[in-house]
Design an enzyme around this catalytic site. Structure first.
Site, mmCIF file in Angstrom:
data_model
loop_
_atom_site.group_PDB
_atom_site.id
_atom_site.type_symbol
_atom_site.label_atom_id
_atom_site.label_comp_id
_atom_site.label_asym_id
_atom_site.label_seq_id
_atom_site.Cartn_x
_atom_site.Cartn_y
_atom_site.Cartn_z
ATOM 1 N N GLU A 99 -19.296 -0.929 -8.141
ATOM 2 C CA GLU A 99 -17.775 -1.070 -8.166
ATOM 3 C C GLU A 99 -17.376 -1.930 -7.252
ATOM 4 O O GLU A 99 -17.894 -2.039 -6.052
ATOM 5 C CB GLU A 99 -17.289 0.305 -7.877
ATOM 6 N N ASP A 100 -16.193 -2.846 -7.458
ATOM 7 C CA ASP A 100 -15.558 -3.488 -6.616
ATOM 8 C C ASP A 100 -14.636 -2.653 -5.645
ATOM 9 O O ASP A 100 -14.682 -2.795 -4.483
ATOM 10 C CB ASP A 100 -14.521 -4.525 -7.082
ATOM 11 N N ASP A 103 -10.041 3.305 -6.398
ATOM 12 C CA ASP A 103 -8.646 3.550 -5.870
ATOM 13 C C ASP A 103 -8.245 5.119 -6.187
ATOM 14 O O ASP A 103 -8.496 5.855 -5.331
ATOM 15 C CB ASP A 103 -7.733 2.368 -6.927
ATOM 16 N N PHE A 152 -2.781 -3.568 -2.173
ATOM 17 C CA PHE A 152 -3.269 -4.291 -3.344
ATOM 18 C C PHE A 152 -3.986 -5.664 -3.016
ATOM 19 O O PHE A 152 -3.421 -6.349 -2.514
ATOM 20 C CB PHE A 152 -2.128 -4.775 -4.578
ATOM 21 N N ARG A 165 -9.604 -14.348 -8.591
ATOM 22 C CA ARG A 165 -10.875 -13.913 -8.607
ATOM 23 C C ARG A 165 -11.881 -14.911 -7.801
ATOM 24 O O ARG A 165 -12.960 -14.172 -7.146
ATOM 25 C CB ARG A 165 -11.460 -13.505 -9.684
HETATM 26 P P1 5GP Z 1 -9.008 3.440 -10.233
HETATM 27 O O1 5GP Z 1 -9.478 3.927 -11.720
HETATM 28 O O2 5GP Z 1 -9.953 3.986 -9.091
HETATM 29 O O3 5GP Z 1 -7.628 3.831 -9.744
HETATM 30 O O4 5GP Z 1 -8.948 1.878 -10.066
HETATM 31 C C1 5GP Z 1 -9.917 1.242 -10.475
HETATM 32 C C2 5GP Z 1 -9.553 -0.149 -10.886
HETATM 33 O O5 5GP Z 1 -8.315 -0.608 -10.571
HETATM 34 C C3 5GP Z 1 -10.406 -1.254 -10.095
HETATM 35 O O6 5GP Z 1 -11.753 -1.234 -10.654
HETATM 36 C C4 5GP Z 1 -9.602 -2.272 -10.100
HETATM 37 O O7 5GP Z 1 -9.842 -3.020 -11.417
HETATM 38 C C5 5GP Z 1 -8.207 -1.843 -10.170
HETATM 39 N N1 5GP Z 1 -7.843 -1.848 -8.780
HETATM 40 C C6 5GP Z 1 -7.417 -0.643 -7.916
HETATM 41 N N2 5GP Z 1 -7.021 -1.076 -6.818
HETATM 42 C C7 5GP Z 1 -6.956 -2.482 -6.853
HETATM 43 C C8 5GP Z 1 -6.553 -3.455 -5.876
HETATM 44 O O8 5GP Z 1 -6.216 -3.106 -4.600
HETATM 45 N N3 5GP Z 1 -6.650 -4.819 -6.155
HETATM 46 C C9 5GP Z 1 -7.111 -5.006 -7.511
HETATM 47 N N4 5GP Z 1 -7.269 -6.517 -7.856
HETATM 48 N N5 5GP Z 1 -7.587 -4.177 -8.640
HETATM 49 C C10 5GP Z 1 -7.407 -2.927 -8.057
HETATM 50 MG MG MG Z 2 -13.254 -2.447 -11.363
#
Ligand code: 5GP
Ligand code: MG
Length: 182
Positions: A99-100, A103, A152, A165
Site C-alpha cells: 500500500e502507498d 488512512d 493530504f 503521481r
Molecule cells: P483509506 O481507505 O485507508 O481511508 O484510504 C485509502 C486510499 O485513500 C489510499 O489508498 C489513497 O488512494 C487515498 N488516500 C488516503 N490518504 C491520502 C493522501 O493523503 N493522499 C492521497 N493522494 N491519497 C490518499
Molecule cells: Mg491506495
C-alpha cells in the site's frame, strides 16, 4: 516538473529511499525462502512497489489489484470496489499487500479480507505511509514505513485528481478540496 504553490515538502527523496530500504531489509529476511507474491494496490502504490522490489534480492512475483472508492472528495467514503483482480492464483502463496498509504484503513481492510478469502498460505501488509489519527478500522501493518499527520499528501505515486503521481518526493497539499478521488 514545475512545482506549484500550495505544495509543501514533507518527505525528501533521501528519506523515502531510507524508508524503502529498511522495509526491504525486513521483508528480505522474512521471505528469502518463500517466493512471495507481492501485490501492488493500484494506482497509488506503483512507484513504491517498483522501488521496493528492486531492493529485494530474493525470488518473488508481482501482481496488481485495483480498487476504487465510490464518491468524490479526498476521503474514502467507506464503500470499496474491486476494479481489477490478480491473474495469478494466490492459494497457498505467501502474499504481501503493498500500500502507498493507509488512512481510515477501509481500503486495505477490504483488500485484506478479500484476499484472505482466497486462502493464501500467509498474508501481510506493507505500507509506505500511515495516518494513525484517521483510522476507522483496526489494521495491523506488518511492515510500516512512516506515520504522518492528518494531511493530504501527493507525489511518489500519490495523486490529487490524477496529478502529481510523478513527483519524486512527497508533499502535503494545502487545498485538498481541489482533489477528487476515484
Ligand atoms: P483509506 O481507505 O485507508 O481511508 O484510504 C485509502 C486510499 O485513500 C489510499 O489508498 C489513497 O488512494 C487515498 N488516500 C488516503 N490518504 C491520502 C493522501 O493523503 N493522499 C492521497 N493522494 N491519497 C490518499
Ligand atoms: Mg491506495
Amino acid at each position: 516538473m514545475e512545482k506549484e504553490t500550495g505544495l509543501n515538502l514533507l518527505i525528501s527523496r533521501e528519506e523515502i529511499d531510507n524508508i524503502v530500504m529498511s522495509l526491504a531489509v525486513r521483508i528480505e529476511k522474512d521471505y528469502h525462502d518463500k517466493n512471495p507474491l507481492v501485490i501492488c494496490i493500484l494506482k497509488g502504490s506503483f512507484v513504491f512497489t517498483s522501488d521496493l522490489v528492486r531492493h529485494l534480492g530474493i525470488n518473488l512475483e508481482v501482481e496488481f489489484i485495483r480498487t476504487s472508492s465510490y464518491g468524490l472528495g479526498t476521503q474514502s467514503c467507506g464503500q470499496v470496489k474491486l476494479v481489477s483482480d490478480t491473474v495469478t492464483d494466490i492459494r497457498d502463496r505467501h502474499v504481501i499487500i503493498i500500500e502507498d498509504i493507509i488512512d481510515t484503513g477501509i481500503t486495505t481492510s477490504f483488500v485484506f479480507d478479500y484476499l484472505k478469502g482466497r486462502n493464501p498460505a500467509s498474508l501481510r501488509i506493507c505500507s509506505l505511509l500511515s495516518k494513525p489519527s484517521r483510522r476507522k478500522v483496526n489494521i495491523t501493518i506488518d511492515y510500516p514505513g512512516l506515520d504522518i499527520p492528518d494531511k493530504f499528501v501527493v507525489g511518489y505515486g500519490l495523486d490529487c485528481a490524477e496529478k502529481y503521481r510523478n513527483l519524486p518526493e512527497i508533499y502535503f497539499i494545502e487545498e485538498e478540496e481541489t482533489c477528487q478521488q476515484d
